[in-house]
Design a protein around this motif. Structure first.
Motif, short mmCIF file in Angstrom:
data_model
loop_
_atom_site.label_atom_id
_atom_site.label_comp_id
_atom_site.label_asym_id
_atom_site.label_seq_id
_atom_site.Cartn_x
_atom_site.Cartn_y
_atom_site.Cartn_z
N LEU A 60 0.88 -1.17 0.00
CA LEU A 60 0.00 0.00 0.00
C LEU A 60 0.91 1.22 0.00
N LEU A 61 0.85 2.01 -1.06
CA LEU A 61 1.82 3.11 -1.20
C LEU A 61 1.18 4.50 -1.14
N ARG A 62 -0.14 4.56 -1.18
CA ARG A 62 -0.83 5.86 -1.05
C ARG A 62 -2.04 5.67 -0.15
N ARG A 64 -5.88 5.63 0.81
CA ARG A 64 -7.06 5.37 -0.02
C ARG A 64 -8.32 5.67 0.79
N ILE A 65 -9.26 6.31 0.15
CA ILE A 65 -10.57 6.56 0.77
C ILE A 65 -11.60 5.89 -0.13
N ALA A 66 -12.39 5.02 0.46
CA ALA A 66 -13.43 4.29 -0.28
C ALA A 66 -12.86 3.63 -1.54
N GLY A 67 -11.68 3.08 -1.42
CA GLY A 67 -11.08 2.33 -2.52
C GLY A 67 -10.35 3.18 -3.54
N ARG A 68 -10.35 4.50 -3.37
CA ARG A 68 -9.67 5.38 -4.35
C ARG A 68 -8.47 6.04 -3.70
N ASP A 69 -7.41 6.23 -4.50
CA ASP A 69 -6.25 6.94 -3.99
C ASP A 69 -6.64 8.33 -3.51
N ALA A 70 -6.01 8.73 -2.41
CA ALA A 70 -6.30 10.06 -1.87
C ALA A 70 -4.97 10.64 -1.39
N ASP A 71 -4.98 11.96 -1.07
CA ASP A 71 -3.73 12.49 -0.49
C ASP A 71 -3.81 12.41 1.03
N TRP A 72 -2.65 12.58 1.66
CA TRP A 72 -2.59 12.42 3.12
C TRP A 72 -3.51 13.40 3.82
N ASP A 73 -3.55 14.65 3.36
CA ASP A 73 -4.38 15.64 4.06
C ASP A 73 -5.83 15.19 4.10
N ALA A 74 -6.32 14.74 2.94
CA ALA A 74 -7.73 14.33 2.89
C ALA A 74 -7.98 13.13 3.80
N ALA A 75 -7.07 12.17 3.76
CA ALA A 75 -7.26 10.95 4.56
C ALA A 75 -7.19 11.26 6.06
N LEU A 76 -6.17 12.03 6.46
CA LEU A 76 -6.02 12.34 7.88
C LEU A 76 -7.17 13.19 8.39
N ASP A 77 -7.61 14.15 7.56
CA ASP A 77 -8.74 15.00 7.97
C ASP A 77 -9.99 14.15 8.18
N LEU A 78 -10.19 13.22 7.25
CA LEU A 78 -11.40 12.40 7.34
C LEU A 78 -11.37 11.52 8.60
N PRO A 468 9.01 3.75 0.61
CA PRO A 468 8.43 3.81 -0.75
C PRO A 468 7.14 4.61 -0.80
N GLY A 469 6.84 5.13 -1.98
CA GLY A 469 5.59 5.85 -2.19
C GLY A 469 5.38 6.92 -1.15
N GLU A 470 4.19 6.95 -0.61
CA GLU A 470 3.86 7.94 0.42
C GLU A 470 3.72 7.32 1.80
N ALA A 471 4.29 6.13 1.98
CA ALA A 471 4.18 5.46 3.28
C ALA A 471 4.81 6.31 4.37
N GLN A 472 4.28 6.18 5.58
CA GLN A 472 4.78 6.92 6.73
C GLN A 472 4.86 5.98 7.93
N PRO A 473 5.75 6.27 8.88
CA PRO A 473 5.78 5.45 10.09
C PRO A 473 4.48 5.60 10.88
N ASP A 474 4.12 4.58 11.62
CA ASP A 474 2.85 4.59 12.35
C ASP A 474 2.77 5.76 13.35
N TRP A 475 3.89 6.04 14.06
CA TRP A 475 3.83 7.13 15.05
C TRP A 475 3.46 8.44 14.37
N TRP A 476 3.96 8.64 13.15
CA TRP A 476 3.66 9.87 12.40
C TRP A 476 2.16 9.93 12.07
N ILE A 477 1.64 8.81 11.59
CA ILE A 477 0.23 8.78 11.18
C ILE A 477 -0.67 9.08 12.39
N ILE A 478 -0.38 8.41 13.52
CA ILE A 478 -1.23 8.59 14.71
C ILE A 478 -1.12 10.03 15.21
#
Ligand code: SF4
Length: 887
Positions: A60-62, A64-78, A468-478
């Motif tokens: 998983l490199l980006r 995804r919201i509802a099965g579609r690629d999304a950017d981090w801002d949109a995903a984190l905001d949601l 790779p891609g837009e992956a981030q460490p878990d601590w960053w995501i949380i």
């Protein structure tokens, strides 16, 4: 990314082996770190194959919201908006995190802080609940804190090692190797295995006690009573350092005071049991190591407690070469325990139900809203999701639709849940398929942090690959989600070093030696200190230089009065009894070369070769009784679910039981998620599920044809009633079978292999015999082949596999292919034994027949067993079988 190898740690089991890993010009290399105290350079088959598992296929490199690629801002905001909305509308208990022993301590710390200190609920639980929560509960009850008292060296210093409910040779192979090497150096070291199955771990045991499943408390109560009656108790130790001996002994005497009755209850020979009791009584230095066979039970806490009792009674704890040892299944189950990753614990080994502890942690975190009571444990948590009480769920680095008990209900729960977030490294698994939002996490090798292994040793995992891609460490995501939820100050971390320092400082808060978990000596580590952190066992000395290999050396425990507790343990049966409809005990567990749901180990062709498809193991006499045949397909049914797999008669299983491995999932098999069959009953104290004891029945799974496919490209498996697939390097292997007989095999086969009508295609059919074989050749190269027959008996896959390495097939090879006969020059190696050198059983048997009668001779001739050593038990077994045959 790196030229020089970095020192890091294996991401699989709780042994916590150190590695030297690096990547040069795209080639990843991994080997054991000779300086790491856990493994001193050794690795098992899984660790040795790590380099084969780090490719980007399936990642998983980006977001995804509802099965579609999304950017981090949109995903984190949601994610932040949906969690915040659920909390505002339904309160903090309406959201939950389900996390994993795969997370690094820093990731775990941040997730726990967000849930317990800022959201203000304790609905964070971990998949470690499934493997060692009973040990945690037993430790806290006996010692006053969740503490493993020993160090790995104690195994080498012991005179008797008792392995209970642990196939150490397969599940913690480097520990097993240390034990066996110690026994080779010092043959007086005795090894006893207590396990219903005769596993590879029994190969070099001085005694194997195949107790009836679920009777461990009876056996250890019997030992407790016997030790007291035969003068093996240590009254001075009991008087100075413990409470509860009298009551524990009273219960032991009443429930297990007669060796003959205990033996009958455990399904053992009385003499054998007596011999074990005498061994134990007569040996001062005893280590009792236990694992999932003890923990995964509705009486898991009492089972572990009954083991701890015998060590306290005899004072065999806190000294070299003795003590109870719980080994964890996952690489960072211990780290999770340290930060409070369980729903009923607080950070830094503090307790949620302790007002003062809550106050201390709240003040340290400057937290707006602390959880006031324990949250939902794993099985309860998913039940609450199913009932609609959890409105938003975040699953991190785990695959509960495969691994939870009653897993079909977990899947139904996720389908009903209003909002499911999954952060993981893989794009597609049974759980990710149900997520509303998918967040790409950095994988092993791409992130930095720490893990703690089974002997309390904190080691660094270090990055050596580009992210790779837009992956981030878990601590960053949380942290980013926490900030978007409005908790900006508590989560503005610059990196894992800062989180680790906070974790270290919290361990000292209100401590003053009240808690053993104290990392104070590591406080104030800067980036470079963190970067260079050496493996160290906690508690850590005030100057940060020394760890603590062994606990309780001064006889002080961590209850307020400084004394340990012997706890009365009353034997009780498994939650569900066998009956006419479900007359067999279903036991689940790991196999040698796979890890969890195979998202990583499944990528390695050599790891996939040991057991390429799911199986059910049972006793031959039971197989005859239930009308099922070795090598055919069978269905296992319980009150909770059903599955289909190949029947194996290994000779390891006692009558009345079945063993099924836990690893197969939706992407790797048609119907072999054994979690779906496991009862959701749990230990009342620990909440750990009973994975080892579900009433089951077995029946033939009748098919009209069997077959297999080897294919470089994708295949369509709709026409198969059963399938299982395994990575084989240049191609994938599929075992298939069907109930419906296709009207036209060539048409069916072309559709299966997705072959165009004009493709180069050779085939052979014997309608009368029900056989069909076909191969697709592109240019001169073999692309795929399919073999169908009425029985599960086919030519060797070894020589067929070798054809995929040829740039072009000769006319003779084409003929051999369809004749289903390997050319004489290609020996069939048989089932894989040594994963490192690809050595099959037939090669070993031939070498033994030619005079190789010990491991050294086999190693010289075939190299088998000379690298990781995971296959040594199997090699010993083959040598022993030949010696028996000679007599
Ligand atoms: S024993 Fe094997 S799986 Fe476990 S940590 Fe060591 S190399 Fe990894």
């Amino acid at each position: 990314m790196t030229d020089a190898p970095v020192r890091t740690t294996c991401p699989y089991c709780g042994v916590g082996c150190g590695l030297l890993a690096g990547a040069q010009e795209g080639v990843v290399r991994v080997r054991g770190d000779p300086l790491h105290p856990a493994n001193l350079g050794a690795l098992c088959s899984k660790g040795s194959a790590l380099a084969e598992t780090v490719g980007l296929e399936g990642r998983l490199l980006r977001p995804r919201i509802a099965g579609r690629d999304a950017d981090w801002d949109a995903a984190l905001d949601l994610v932040a908006q949906r969690f915040r909305g659920a909390i505002e509308q339904h309160g903090p208990d309406s959201v939950a995190f389900y996390v994993s022993g795969q997370l690094l301590t820093e990731d775990y710390y941040v997730a726990n802080k967000l849930m317990k200190g800022f959201i203000g609920a304790a609905n964070i639980d971990t998949n470690s609940r499934l493997c060692m929560a009973s040990a945690v509960a037993a430790h806290k009850r006996a010692f006053g804190e969740d503490l493993v008292p020993t160090t790995y060296e104690d195994l080498e210093l012991a005179d008797l090692i008792v392995l209970v409910g642990s196939n150490t040779a397969w599940c913690h192979p480097v520990i097993y190797r240390r034990i066996i090497e110690a026994k080779e150096r010092r043959p007086s070291l005795q090894l006893v295995v207590i396990d219903p199955r005769r596993t590879a771990t029994c190969e070099l045991a001085d005694q194997h006690l195949p107790l009836r499943a679920g009777t461990d408390v009876l056996l250890f109560n019997g030992l407790l009573s016997w030790l007291a009656r035969h003068g093996a108790a240590d009254p001075a130790f009991l008087g100075r350092h413990t409470h509860g001996a009298a009551r524990a002994l009273l219960v032991a005497d009443n429930t297990a005071g007669d060796v003959g009755a205990v033996a009958r209850g455990c399904g053992l020979e009385a003499q054998a049991l007596q011999r074990f009791y005498e061994r134990f009584a007569g040996t001062e230095r005893v280590v009792t190591l236990f694992s999932q066979g003890v923990n995964q039970s509705c009486a898991g806490t009492d089972k572990a407690g009954s083991i701890i009792n015998v060590h306290l009674l005899t004072g065999r704890i806190g000294r070299s070469g003795m003590g109870p040892v719980s080994v964890t299944g996952q690489p960072n189950a211990m780290g999770g325990r340290e930060v409070g990753g369980l729903a009923n614990t607080l950070a830094a080994h503090m307790d949620l139900d302790n007002v003062e502890h809550r106050r201390l942690v709240q003040a340290f975190w400057e937290s707006p809203r602390m959880a006031q009571r324990p949250g939902l444990k794993a099985v309860e948590l998913f039940e609450a999701v199913h009932q609609g009480r959890i409105k938003a769920l975040w699953i991190m680095a785990t695959n509960p639709v495969v691994s939870l008990p009653n897993a079909d209900r977990a899947r139904a729960a996720l389908r009903r849940c209003e909002f499911v977030v999954v952060s993981d490294v893989v794009a597609d698994n049974d759980t990710a398929a149900l997520a509303h939002v998918l967040l790409p996490a950095a994988a092993w090798g791409e992130k930095d942090g720490t893990v703690t292994n089974s002997d309390r040793r904190i080691s660094r995992q270090r990055r050596f690959l580009p992210v790779p891609g837009e992956a981030q460490p878990d601590w960053w995501i949380i942290s980013r989600v926490a900030q978007r939820m409005g908790f900006r100050r508590g989560f503005d971390y610059a990196g894992p070093a800062q989180i680790f320092d906070e974790h270290v400082r919290l361990s000292t808060v209100g401590n003053g030696s009240a808690r053993a978990f104290d990392l104070g000596g590591l406080a104030g580590l800067d980036e470079s200190g963190y970067a260079q952190l050496e493996p160290i066992q906690w508690p850590v000395s005030s100057d940060g230089r020394r760890g603590t290999p062994r606990l309780f050396t001064d006889g002080r425990f961590y209850h307020p009065d400084g004394r340990a507790r012997l706890v009365a343990t009353v034997p009780r049966p498994p939650r569900f009894a066998l009956d006419e409809e479900y007359p067999l005990v279903l036991n689940t567990g790991r196999i040698r070369d796979q890890w969890h749901t195979m998202t990583r180990t499944g990528r390695s062709p050599r790891l996939g070769s040991h057991f390429p498809e799911p199986f059910v193991d049972m006793h031959g006499a039971d197989a005859r009784h239930f009308g099922v045949r070795c090598g055919t397909l069978v269905r296992v049914v319980t009150r909770w679910g059903r599955m289909t797999a190949r029947l194996r008669l290994s000779g390891e299983i006692a009558r009345g039981s079945l063993f099924v491995p836990i690893h197969w999932s939706g992407p790797t098999s048609s119907d072999a998620r054994v979690g779906a069959l496991v009862s959701p009953s749990v230990d009342p104290l620990s909440g750990e599920p009973e994975f080892k004891n579900t009433p089951a029945r077995i029946e033939p799974y009748v098919v009209n044809w069997y077959g297999f496919v080897l294919a470089r490209g994708p295949v369509s498996l709709e026409g198969a009633s059963y399938w299982a697939c395994a990575e084989r390097g240049a191609f994938r292997g599929y075992e298939i079978a069907g109930r419906q007989v296709p009207g036209n095999w060539p048409t069916w086969a072309r559709s299966l292999l997705r072959i165009e009508p004009r493709a180069d295609w050779i085939d052979y059919q014997d309608v009368h015999a029900g056989m069909y074989r076909a191969a697709h050749i592109h240019g001169e190269r073999l692309e795929s082949c399919v073999f169908i027959g009425p029985r599960p008996e086919f030519p060797s896959r070894t020589w067929l596999a070798s054809l995929f390495d040829r740039p072009q097939l000769t006319a003779a090879e084409r003929l051999s292919l369809l004749a289903s006969l390997p050319p004489i020059s290609v020996p069939d190696r048989g089932p894989l034994v040594c994963a490192c050198f690809g050595t099959g059983r037939r090669a070993v048997e031939s070498a033994v027949a030619e005079g190789c009668r010990d491991l050294q001779a086999i190693g010289r001739k075939l190299s088998a067993g000379t690298n990781c050593g995971s296959c040594l038990p199997e090699l010993r077994r083959l040598i022993a079988a030949a010696k028996v045959a000679d007599r």
